[in-house]
Motif scaffolding. Structure first.
Motif, PDB file in Angstrom:
ATOM      1  N   PHE A 177      -7.732 -18.748 -38.438  1.00 55.31           N
ATOM      2  CA  PHE A 177      -7.399 -19.129 -39.821  1.00 55.31           C
ATOM      3  C   PHE A 177      -7.593 -20.870 -39.583  1.00 55.31           C
ATOM      4  CE2 PHE A 177      -4.177 -15.648 -40.112  1.00 55.31           C
ATOM      5  CZ  PHE A 177      -5.137 -14.624 -40.522  1.00 55.31           C
ATOM      6  N   ASP A 178      -7.140 -21.382 -38.837  1.00 53.09           N
ATOM      7  CA  ASP A 178      -7.150 -23.127 -38.583  1.00 53.09           C
ATOM      8  C   ASP A 178      -8.651 -23.223 -38.671  1.00 53.09           C
ATOM      9  OD1 ASP A 178      -5.846 -25.255 -38.565  1.00 53.09           O
ATOM     10  OD2 ASP A 178      -6.664 -25.533 -36.391  1.00 53.09           O
ATOM     11  N   GLY A 179      -9.581 -22.425 -38.041  1.00 49.69           N
ATOM     12  CA  GLY A 179     -10.772 -22.892 -37.800  1.00 49.69           C
ATOM     13  C   GLY A 179     -11.500 -22.746 -39.329  1.00 49.69           C
ATOM     14  N   LEU A 180     -11.210 -21.933 -40.130  1.00 53.17           N
ATOM     15  CA  LEU A 180     -11.700 -21.830 -41.433  1.00 53.17           C
ATOM     16  C   LEU A 180     -11.225 -22.968 -42.491  1.00 53.17           C
ATOM     17  CD1 LEU A 180     -13.266 -20.398 -43.728  1.00 53.17           C
ATOM     18  CD2 LEU A 180     -11.095 -18.946 -44.087  1.00 53.17           C
ATOM     19  N   ARG A 181     -10.044 -23.317 -42.281  1.00 50.70           N
ATOM     20  CA  ARG A 181      -9.133 -24.206 -42.849  1.00 50.70           C
ATOM     21  C   ARG A 181      -9.864 -25.567 -42.661  1.00 50.70           C
ATOM     22  NH1 ARG A 181      -4.594 -23.054 -41.505  1.00 50.70           N
ATOM     23  NH2 ARG A 181      -4.008 -22.022 -43.458  1.00 50.70           N
ATOM     24  N   ARG A 182     -10.252 -25.758 -41.316  1.00 53.08           N
ATOM     25  CA  ARG A 182     -10.979 -27.077 -40.799  1.00 53.08           C
ATOM     26  C   ARG A 182     -12.255 -27.304 -41.018  1.00 53.08           C
ATOM     27  NH1 ARG A 182     -11.067 -27.601 -36.096  1.00 53.08           N
ATOM     28  NH2 ARG A 182     -10.317 -25.553 -35.193  1.00 53.08           N
ATOM     29  N   GLY A 183     -13.009 -26.005 -41.724  1.00 57.12           N
ATOM     30  CA  GLY A 183     -14.414 -26.029 -41.756  1.00 57.12           C
ATOM     31  C   GLY A 183     -15.087 -25.788 -40.355  1.00 57.12           C
ATOM     32  N   GLU A 184     -14.406 -25.450 -39.417  1.00 55.03           N
ATOM     33  CA  GLU A 184     -15.247 -24.871 -38.148  1.00 55.03           C
ATOM     34  C   GLU A 184     -16.329 -23.530 -38.549  1.00 55.03           C
ATOM     35  OE1 GLU A 184     -13.374 -25.139 -34.123  1.00 55.03           O
ATOM     36  OE2 GLU A 184     -13.385 -23.238 -34.409  1.00 55.03           O
ATOM     37  N   VAL A 185     -15.828 -22.816 -39.345  1.00 58.35           N
ATOM     38  CA  VAL A 185     -16.623 -21.595 -39.837  1.00 58.35           C
ATOM     39  C   VAL A 185     -16.507 -21.504 -41.262  1.00 58.35           C
ATOM     40  CG1 VAL A 185     -16.212 -20.089 -37.754  1.00 58.35           C
ATOM     41  CG2 VAL A 185     -14.589 -20.228 -39.642  1.00 58.35           C
ATOM     42  N   ASP A 186     -17.613 -20.975 -41.815  1.00 56.60           N
ATOM     43  CA  ASP A 186     -17.635 -20.806 -43.545  1.00 56.60           C
ATOM     44  C   ASP A 186     -16.835 -19.550 -43.919  1.00 56.60           C
ATOM     45  OD1 ASP A 186     -19.660 -22.937 -43.733  1.00 56.60           O
ATOM     46  OD2 ASP A 186     -20.893 -21.352 -42.539  1.00 56.60           O
ATOM     47  N   ALA A 187     -16.807 -18.696 -43.148  1.00 55.85           N
ATOM     48  CA  ALA A 187     -16.019 -17.535 -43.721  1.00 55.85           C
ATOM     49  C   ALA A 187     -15.378 -16.665 -42.471  1.00 55.85           C
ATOM     50  CB  ALA A 187     -16.808 -16.706 -44.272  1.00 55.85           C
ATOM     51  N   ILE A 188     -14.423 -16.104 -42.487  1.00 57.36           N
ATOM     52  CA  ILE A 188     -13.715 -15.185 -41.550  1.00 57.36           C
ATOM     53  C   ILE A 188     -13.906 -13.566 -42.143  1.00 57.36           C
ATOM     54  CG2 ILE A 188     -12.429 -16.788 -40.430  1.00 57.36           C
ATOM     55  CD1 ILE A 188      -9.964 -15.792 -41.656  1.00 57.36           C
ATOM     56  N   VAL A 189     -13.742 -12.767 -40.980  1.00 60.59           N
ATOM     57  CA  VAL A 189     -13.658 -11.417 -41.425  1.00 60.59           C
ATOM     58  C   VAL A 189     -12.273 -10.937 -40.733  1.00 60.59           C
ATOM     59  CG1 VAL A 189     -14.449  -9.015 -41.149  1.00 60.59           C
ATOM     60  CG2 VAL A 189     -15.975 -10.774 -41.505  1.00 60.59           C
ATOM     61  N   ILE A 190     -11.289 -10.427 -41.520  1.00 63.70           N
ATOM     62  CA  ILE A 190     -10.010  -9.695 -40.961  1.00 63.70           C
ATOM     63  C   ILE A 190      -9.477  -8.832 -41.894  1.00 63.70           C
ATOM     64  CG2 ILE A 190      -9.324 -12.344 -40.650  1.00 63.70           C
ATOM     65  CD1 ILE A 190      -7.516 -12.460 -42.985  1.00 63.70           C
ATOM     66  N   ASN A 191      -8.394  -8.371 -41.680  1.00 61.43           N
ATOM     67  CA  ASN A 191      -7.848  -7.027 -42.301  1.00 61.43           C
ATOM     68  C   ASN A 191      -7.554  -7.420 -43.507  1.00 61.43           C
ATOM     69  OD1 ASN A 191      -5.103  -5.871 -43.146  1.00 61.43           O
ATOM     70  ND2 ASN A 191      -6.081  -4.309 -41.665  1.00 61.43           N
ATOM     71  N   ARG A 192      -7.871  -6.438 -44.673  1.00 61.64           N
ATOM     72  CA  ARG A 192      -7.712  -6.913 -45.982  1.00 61.64           C
ATOM     73  C   ARG A 192      -6.226  -7.019 -46.441  1.00 61.64           C
ATOM     74  NH1 ARG A 192      -6.917  -3.029 -50.619  1.00 61.64           N
ATOM     75  NH2 ARG A 192      -7.705  -3.703 -52.588  1.00 61.64           N
TER      76      ARG A 192
END
Length: 263
Positions: A177-192
């Motif tokens: 979650f922190d990686g997405l928040r900081r812009g390390e990744v553009d998106a994440i795939v998780i449980n709905r």
């Protein structure tokens, strides 16, 4: 030895065998009943399924694990660990069961037994709010940096359906979650359902986008070859479905129904 003597001896052997402890799966369930505890593995970093709050383990799967064990006539004991080690720990006998939103796959089915499902959810793409219209599904992930938990069916889905994405592997949800928040990744795939919870906790900073990528039905995982234990777990889940316990836990943690089979 006379014929009558041989018959008596054979009868004694049959009786002794019938009284001996069952092998394989029977031993596992007998041991758990004798110990009075079911040792359950989960992450503890996967809100609202399991998380530490004020030093206490809580969440939907924590409550479910306790209710399941109680219905089986034993106590739930929990062992938190990173996902990468969880199934191997179960296979090695360091856990009795895993309750961690695990989906039955053909590959896992070669090593483990799975209960009937206890929740019904799906894979969900999550992005930062400004990217809500940029990413809607697998086709939009070509060239994008996408975060996913290592060794999960989410990772496999990405490799199969978005082969041109740059995949970043994480060991736990908070780091992802922190990686997405900081812009390390553009998106994440998780449980709905975890995605909706994340949107609330991030106050709309991180949001689910597009439709469910794939359905996933979560099951309790057991070591392979324990039919009596599997039958007891399935019996207990069925009871918790019928008496409304699972529905109540679903409403408590999600304010929604995640435990009824989709029509």
């Amino acid at each position: 030895m006379s014929v009558a003597g041989r018959k008596a001896w054979a009868l004694c052997v049959v009786m002794l065998l019938s009284l001996a402890p069952a092998q394989g799966g029977g031993d596992e369930w007998a041991r758990i009943r004798k110990d009075g505890a079911l040792l359950i593995g989960l992450e503890g970093t996967f809100p609202p399924y399991s998380q530490l709050a004020g030093g206490q383990l809580q969440g939907f799967e924590v409550d479910f694990g306790r209710a399941l064990a109680a219905q089986m006539g034993v106590t739930a004991r929990f062992q938190t660990m990173v996902w990468d080690h969880m199934l191997d720990s179960l296979a090695a006998g360091r856990l009795d069961a895993v309750i961690n939103q695990v989906v039955a796959t053909p590959a896992r089915g070669k090593r483990f037994d799975f209960s009937i499902p206890y929740t019904y959810s799906g894979l969900q793409l999550v992005v930062r709010k400004p990217d809500l219209t940029r990413f809607r599904g697998a086709r939009d992930l070509a060239g994008a940096h996408v975060g996913v938990s290592a060794g999960t069916n989410y990772e496999q889905w990405l490799r199969d359906n978005a082969p041109q994405a740059h995949i970043h592997l994480y060991q736990d949800d908070p780091t992802k979650f922190d990686g997405l928040r900081r812009g390390e990744v553009d998106a994440i795939v998780i449980n709905r359902l975890a995605a909706f919870n994340l949107a609330l906790k991030s106050q709309g900073e991180l949001v689910p986008t597009g439709r469910v990528l794939a359905r996933e039905d979560a099951c309790v995982v057991l070591r392979k070859g324990n039919p009596r234990l599997l039958a007891e777990v399935n019996r207990a889940i069925g009871h918790l479905q019928r008496d409304g316990t699972l529905q109540a836990l679903s409403r408590k943690w999600f304010k929604a129904d995640i435990v009824s089979r989709p029509q």
